[in-house]
Design a protein around this motif. Structure first.
Motif, short mmCIF file in Angstrom:
data_model
loop_
_atom_site.label_atom_id
_atom_site.label_comp_id
_atom_site.label_asym_id
_atom_site.label_seq_id
_atom_site.Cartn_x
_atom_site.Cartn_y
_atom_site.Cartn_z
N PHE A 1 34.47 9.04 94.55
CA PHE A 1 33.27 8.19 94.43
C PHE A 1 32.68 8.24 95.97
O PHE A 1 33.35 8.48 96.97
N HIS A 2 31.27 8.26 95.90
CA HIS A 2 30.46 8.18 97.10
C HIS A 2 31.01 7.21 98.16
O HIS A 2 31.41 6.32 97.86
N GLN A 3 31.23 7.87 99.41
CA GLN A 3 31.97 6.98 100.44
C GLN A 3 31.32 5.90 100.80
O GLN A 3 31.73 4.75 101.30
N THR A 4 29.89 5.89 100.82
CA THR A 4 28.96 4.74 101.25
C THR A 4 28.90 3.77 100.18
O THR A 4 28.08 3.54 99.36
N SER A 5 30.03 2.72 100.09
CA SER A 5 30.00 2.19 99.14
C SER A 5 29.07 0.81 99.44
O SER A 5 28.83 0.43 100.39
N LEU A 6 28.26 0.65 98.25
CA LEU A 6 26.97 -0.33 98.59
C LEU A 6 27.58 -1.81 98.29
O LEU A 6 28.25 -2.08 97.39
N MET A 7 27.14 -2.72 99.19
CA MET A 7 27.34 -4.00 98.85
C MET A 7 26.42 -4.59 98.03
O MET A 7 25.23 -5.50 98.45
N GLY A 8 26.58 -4.51 96.69
CA GLY A 8 25.42 -5.03 95.72
C GLY A 8 24.27 -4.02 95.85
O GLY A 8 23.32 -4.35 96.85
N ALA A 9 23.95 -2.75 94.92
CA ALA A 9 23.04 -2.19 95.41
C ALA A 9 21.78 -2.92 94.97
O ALA A 9 21.40 -3.55 94.00
N THR A 10 20.62 -2.54 95.76
CA THR A 10 19.44 -3.01 95.52
C THR A 10 18.47 -2.54 94.29
O THR A 10 18.96 -1.32 93.98
N VAL A 11 17.55 -2.79 93.86
CA VAL A 11 16.79 -2.22 92.99
C VAL A 11 16.32 -0.92 93.23
O VAL A 11 16.39 0.02 92.63
N GLU A 12 15.70 -0.91 94.70
CA GLU A 12 15.39 0.52 95.08
C GLU A 12 16.24 1.38 95.11
O GLU A 12 16.18 2.62 94.76
N GLN A 13 17.51 1.01 95.70
CA GLN A 13 18.81 1.72 95.57
C GLN A 13 19.17 2.41 94.25
O GLN A 13 19.47 3.76 94.03
N PHE A 14 18.98 1.65 93.13
CA PHE A 14 19.20 1.82 91.86
C PHE A 14 18.06 2.93 91.24
O PHE A 14 18.26 3.80 90.62
N GLU A 15 16.78 2.51 91.56
CA GLU A 15 15.82 3.69 91.42
C GLU A 15 16.11 4.93 91.92
O GLU A 15 15.83 6.09 91.30
N GLU A 16 16.41 4.85 93.22
CA GLU A 16 16.61 6.10 93.92
C GLU A 16 17.76 7.00 93.04
O GLU A 16 17.62 8.21 93.27
N ARG B 1 25.01 -1.92 88.94
CA ARG B 1 24.19 -0.99 89.84
C ARG B 1 24.93 -0.50 90.93
O ARG B 1 24.66 0.63 90.97
N LYS B 2 25.89 -1.01 91.38
CA LYS B 2 26.44 -0.49 92.50
C LYS B 2 27.25 0.63 92.13
O LYS B 2 27.48 1.76 92.76
N GLN B 3 28.19 0.53 90.99
CA GLN B 3 28.87 1.34 90.37
C GLN B 3 27.94 2.65 90.21
O GLN B 3 28.47 3.94 90.25
N TYR B 4 26.91 2.58 89.57
CA TYR B 4 25.94 3.38 89.14
C TYR B 4 25.50 4.12 90.14
O TYR B 4 25.54 5.57 90.24
N CYS B 5 25.02 3.85 91.22
CA CYS B 5 24.72 4.48 92.14
C CYS B 5 25.96 5.20 93.06
O CYS B 5 25.45 6.29 93.50
N ASN B 6 26.91 4.65 93.18
CA ASN B 6 28.08 5.31 93.81
C ASN B 6 28.70 6.65 92.97
O ASN B 6 28.82 7.92 93.44
N LEU B 7 28.54 6.56 91.44
CA LEU B 7 28.81 7.67 90.74
C LEU B 7 27.73 8.56 90.91
O LEU B 7 28.07 9.96 90.96
N ILE B 8 26.58 8.54 90.65
CA ILE B 8 25.34 9.62 90.94
C ILE B 8 25.71 10.07 92.16
O ILE B 8 25.59 11.26 92.37
N GLY B 9 25.59 9.02 93.30
CA GLY B 9 26.02 9.81 94.63
C GLY B 9 27.21 10.79 94.81
O GLY B 9 27.11 11.83 95.59
N SER B 10 28.06 10.52 93.94
CA SER B 10 29.36 11.49 93.98
C SER B 10 28.95 12.51 93.27
O SER B 10 29.55 13.85 93.80
N LEU B 11 28.10 12.68 92.33
CA LEU B 11 27.57 13.98 91.68
C LEU B 11 26.97 14.78 92.28
O LEU B 11 27.04 16.04 92.44
#
Length: 392
Positions: free
Chosen positions: A26-41, A104-114
């Motif tokens: 998983f993406h090393q930069t663990s998000l402290m509750g991903a923002t909507v903007e991070q989710f969109e990114e 949202r946080k898990q989604y962002c971490n998973l996409i970041g890992s891919l």
């Protein structure tokens, strides 16, 4: 019919292997509750992936997206024979009551890992943006860049064979592209196949109402699918990057430009499967190539090379394999700089001369196919196809 259902179950079971999730870190930069903007990114980054992440990860992505945008699963469980939607439902349900912020946080971490696993995004991929709707598709990669909307069929492991879900997503993508601000819309395929046509496992998913209900539902879907092309208001371009089969070939008569790589082939094996033409090809093909050559393709299953298809008017131009992508996209980017209203209005004027005729042809072709799908001849032909595949 029981044999076909068993065969479909076996294929679908191979398609969804839940126990073999790749061990992505998983993406090393663990998000402290991903923002909507991070989710969109993260959604944007998903459309730039070059490799199919596999079905287990796609199910996880789907489930996290649904949990993040909708909340815990509260929809009825699909029937046991609806394997694909049941798998998606199970994956979403497995997330339980985790919050939308956590999803949202898990989604962002998973996409970041891919993205990291692919070594990061190239300059071209970073500049690509998702479709204006921000819609996430399971079977397509839809992006916008340089005033071009690109709809990429994204089942490379299955040669981009079109499932029921994929038909619905293509219809939606076309409707979104019709409303966006891009000048051109381009179809192409992921991997080395453009499209292998209709996924015949669609025929194994027999609903409770039997074959007649399946045929009626399939006919309604096909009618809407072809209608989306007939009514599309802007220039539509096919970038045929490899072999094309079935409906991916017949629908080419609805495109304004068809560019093909020299190794592409074009095949419409309808009579071999006890079926009949669709995509308005019973009208467009005789107009393009004359009745005799059209019959060779639509009745007698003749496969064309890219050069032959170009000579017959089905393909606009053929390019060498080694320069195909660079030459085609350079040309399309220059076309996208032309005045958009002029292009759209001119395309609509050309289409208006035959639009009513195309809708009538679509209705007639669908009616004939529904009859074909319920016939013993079609059933036996499709059975023979699956039995031949089983022996390979």
């Amino acid at each position: 019919m029981a044999l076909m259902s068993l065969r479909g179950f076996t294929q679908t079971s191979r398609w969804f292997r839940f126990s073999s999730v790749p061990a992505f870190k998983f993406h090393q930069t663990s998000l402290m509750g991903a923002t909507v903007e991070q989710f969109e990114e993260a959604k944007n980054k998903l459309s730039t992936l070059k490799k199919d992440p596999g079905n287990a990860l796609k199910l996880k992505i789907y489930a996290l997206f649904k949990q993040a945008t909708h909340g815990p699963c509260d929809t009825p469980k699909p029937g046991m024979l609806d394997f694909v939607n049941k798998a998606k439902w199970d994956s979403w349900k497995s997330l339980g009551s985790i919050s939308q912020d956590e999803a949202r946080k898990q989604y962002c971490n998973l996409i970041g890992s891919l993205v990291e696993a692919e070594g990061g995004s190239s300059a071209q991929e970073v500049s690509a943006q998702p479709a204006a709707s921000g819609h996430v598709y399971n079977t397509l990669l839809v992006s916008t860049e340089d005033d071009i909307t690109t709809i990429k069929l994204n089942r490379p492991a299955k040669k981009n064979a079109i499932t029921t879900e994929m038909y619905e997503e293509i219809i939606d993508a076309l409707q979104q592209a019709a409303r966006d601000t891009c000048v051109l819309t381009v179809f192409t395929g992921a991997g080395d196949f453009y499209c292998s046509g209709n996924d015949l496992s669609n025929f194994t998913k027999i609903p409770e109402g039997g074959v007649e209900e399946m045929a009626k539902a399939g006919g309604d879907l096909l009618r809407r699918y072809v209608k989306a092309y007939i009514d599309f208001p802007k220039p539509l371009v096919a970038v045929v990057n490899g072999p094309a089969v079935g409906i991916s070939v017949t629908i080419l008569g609805m495109f304004d430009l068809v560019y093909a790589t020299e190794s592409a082939t074009f095949h419409t094996p309808f009579s071999q499967l006890g079926q009949s033409p669709e995509g308005c090809s019973s009208y467009t093909y005789p107009r393009l190539m004359g009745p005799g050559k059209a019959s060779e393709m639509l009745l007698f299953n003749k496969k064309l090379t890219a050069v032959q298809a170009c000579q017959l008017g089905l393909v606009t131009e053929v390019f060498p394999d080694n320069s195909f992508q660079s030459e085609v996209w350079s040309r399309l980017r220059s076309y996208a700089k032309l005045p958009p209203n002029s292009l759209a209005l001119s395309k609509q004027l050309i289409r208006s001369m035959e639009k009513e005729q195309l809708h009538a042809v679509n209705d007639a072709e669908v009616e004939r196919l529904v009859e074909r799908w319920t016939s013993d001849e079609c059933f036996n032909a499709v059975m023979s196809f699956f039995q031949a595949k089983a022996k390979l």
